[in-house]
Design a protein around this motif. Structure first.
Motif, mmCIF file in Angstrom:
data_model
loop_
_atom_site.group_PDB
_atom_site.id
_atom_site.type_symbol
_atom_site.label_atom_id
_atom_site.label_comp_id
_atom_site.label_asym_id
_atom_site.label_seq_id
_atom_site.Cartn_x
_atom_site.Cartn_y
_atom_site.Cartn_z
ATOM 1 N N GLY A 86 -4.384 1.000 8.508
ATOM 2 C CA GLY A 86 -3.661 -0.139 7.977
ATOM 3 C C GLY A 86 -4.408 -1.443 8.172
ATOM 4 O O GLY A 86 -5.603 -1.471 8.482
ATOM 5 N N VAL A 141 -0.077 5.187 6.265
ATOM 6 C CA VAL A 141 -0.443 3.778 6.150
ATOM 7 C C VAL A 141 0.681 2.909 6.723
ATOM 8 O O VAL A 141 1.840 3.044 6.338
ATOM 9 N N VAL A 142 0.305 2.010 7.640
ATOM 10 C CA VAL A 142 1.252 1.053 8.225
ATOM 11 C C VAL A 142 0.747 -0.352 7.905
ATOM 12 O O VAL A 142 -0.149 -0.852 8.576
ATOM 13 N N GLU A 143 1.290 -0.973 6.903
ATOM 14 C CA GLU A 143 0.911 -2.303 6.414
ATOM 15 C C GLU A 143 -0.510 -2.325 5.852
ATOM 16 O O GLU A 143 -1.464 -2.004 6.562
ATOM 17 N N THR A 180 -6.856 5.981 1.127
ATOM 18 C CA THR A 180 -5.795 6.772 0.496
ATOM 19 C C THR A 180 -6.272 7.358 -0.828
ATOM 20 O O THR A 180 -5.852 8.455 -1.207
ATOM 21 N N ALA A 234 3.578 6.373 3.764
ATOM 22 C CA ALA A 234 3.552 4.913 3.867
ATOM 23 C C ALA A 234 4.844 4.401 4.483
ATOM 24 O O ALA A 234 5.928 4.942 4.232
ATOM 25 N N CYS A 269 1.580 -0.675 0.906
ATOM 26 C CA CYS A 269 2.492 0.426 1.232
ATOM 27 C C CYS A 269 3.530 0.615 0.132
ATOM 28 O O CYS A 269 3.835 1.750 -0.264
ATOM 29 N N HIS A 270 4.086 -0.477 -0.376
ATOM 30 C CA HIS A 270 5.096 -0.372 -1.423
ATOM 31 C C HIS A 270 4.494 0.179 -2.709
ATOM 32 O O HIS A 270 5.130 0.968 -3.421
#
Length: 378
Positions: A133, A243-245, A256, A268, A281-282
């Motif tokens: 991330g 994935v974190v941020e 990714t 995510a 992430c979104h």
């Protein structure tokens, strides 16, 4: 000369030959494998081919010259590599044809020719989950990493792999060390360099309780061009990438993309819609990535990573009966069977087959041979 010294000399020769192959300009693993395939030989037999054979395999004159008369950079690298290996018995050089080479990496279209490993080599054969991330995490993201790793330590049999960068990478490694989850750091520089410098203690701690990995020889300085290669190793080692941020335009989303190309799971963590570091992430979630709130969400997609529940003797007998009827184990016979054949028979993904076979191998039920897997018992 003792048996050990003979083995050491053979090993040094092999190391030098791999370093020589790696020094060929504009060649890469694809060109080497095409040459070996053309002449049905091992990679280490390529130097034994004639110049005409190499020319017929589309080698350019400068590449043939580099093989026959290595440049000064090769000798410098060779010295640095052997000096580094001599520093510790926890320093390892693992080649593509070595049984200790991570099996998932062999599935890459361009696997690394070799890896340098500092620390516990066996950890590379464990199932792995990548956590990556932003380099500038919010307080929310810091808390999420800690909560997720704590849950993973309780519910999953998995090592956590990341890139030892600032931010989410470093937090993931530190949380793994805190909760006693095996952790692997993949570098975008030489194996002997702690980058960034402020992570030097983390670099040392990971070697003590996990492994540091690089495809780059000692002395290689960090460079922007090397980090995409590092990212493909991170995703290649792992069964999934969490994935974190992350921003949409970031190295995290490059990783990714590699993961999707390698048919790996992508996870995510959602965040506030006004957080610019949440956009990546979104975007991934909208594109089909699994939304993650806790470790159980990971198990939903990768159930074979769940830690076994402690059972009574009666329940254990039932589990043994289930093992006896396991279709994957039924596909392994007392003669060698390739992973591809086992996957075809069971209808399972090759990556899942490899992980299950590794679990059975650790339990002494099957064994890996150069020709494939054989059943030992069960």
């Amino acid at each position: 000369m003792t048996k050990d010294s003979v083995f050491r000399n053979i090993s040094c020769t092999n190391i030098n030959q791999y370093l020589l192959l790696d020094s060929i300009p504009k060649m890469g693993i694809s060109g080497l494998m095409q040459t070996a395939s053309l002449y049905q030989c091992d990679l280490l037999q390529i130097p034994l081919l004639s110049n005409q054979d190499l020319a017929n395999a589309a080698w350019k004159s400068e590449q043939i010259s580099a093989l026959r008369s290595p440049q000064a950079s090769y000798f410098k690298t060779k010295r640095l590599v052997h000096d580094w290996l001599d520093l510790s018995d926890q320093h390892h050089f693992v080649t593509l044809d070595d049984a200790r080479f991570p099996p998932l990496l062999t599935e890459l279209s361009r696997p690394p020719l070799f890896l340098f490993v500092a620390g516990q080599l066996d950890i590379l054969l464990q199932p792995q989950l990548a956590m990556i991330g932003t380099r500038n995490p919010s307080q929310y993201a810091k808390e999420v990493v800690d909560d997720l790793v704590r849950g993973i330590s309780q519910e999953l049999d998995v090592a956590i792999t990341s890139g030892m960068a600032l931010g989410i990478d470093g937090l993931s490694h530190r949380a793994s060390l805190h909760y006693e989850v095996p952790t692997i750091a993949v570098l975008g520089c030489g194996i002997d360099r702690a980058y960034p410098a402020r992570h030097r203690q983390l670099y040392c701690d990971i070697q003590q309780h996990g492994a540091v990995v690089s495809e780059f020889a000692p002395g290689t300085a960090p460079h922007a061009s090397l980090f995409p290669r590092r990212n493909r190793i991170i995703s290649g080692l792992s069964l999934g990438v969490l994935v974190v941020e992350a921003k949409i335009k970031s190295g995290t989303l490059v990783t990714t993309r590699y993961a999707l190309e390698q048919n790996k799971e992508v996870f995510a963590v959602p965040s506030a819609i006004y957080n610019p570091n949440a956009q990546g992430c979104h975007f991934l979630i909208k594109s089909g990535a699994k939304l993650i709130e806790n470790a159980a969400d990971i198990i939903d997609e990768l159930p074979f990573l769940a830690k076994p529940v402690k059972t009574s003797d009666k329940d254990q007998n039932i589990r043994n009966q289930d093992l006896a009827s396991d279709p994957l184990l039924d596909s392994v016979t007392y003669s060698a069977q390739s992973v591809d054949l086992i996957a075809k028979r069971t209808g399972m993904a090759v990556s899942e087959v490899l992980i299950k076979l590794l679990q059975y191998e650790l339990r002494g039920i099957v064994a890996s041979t150069p020709e494939g897997y054989v059943k030992l018992r069960g």
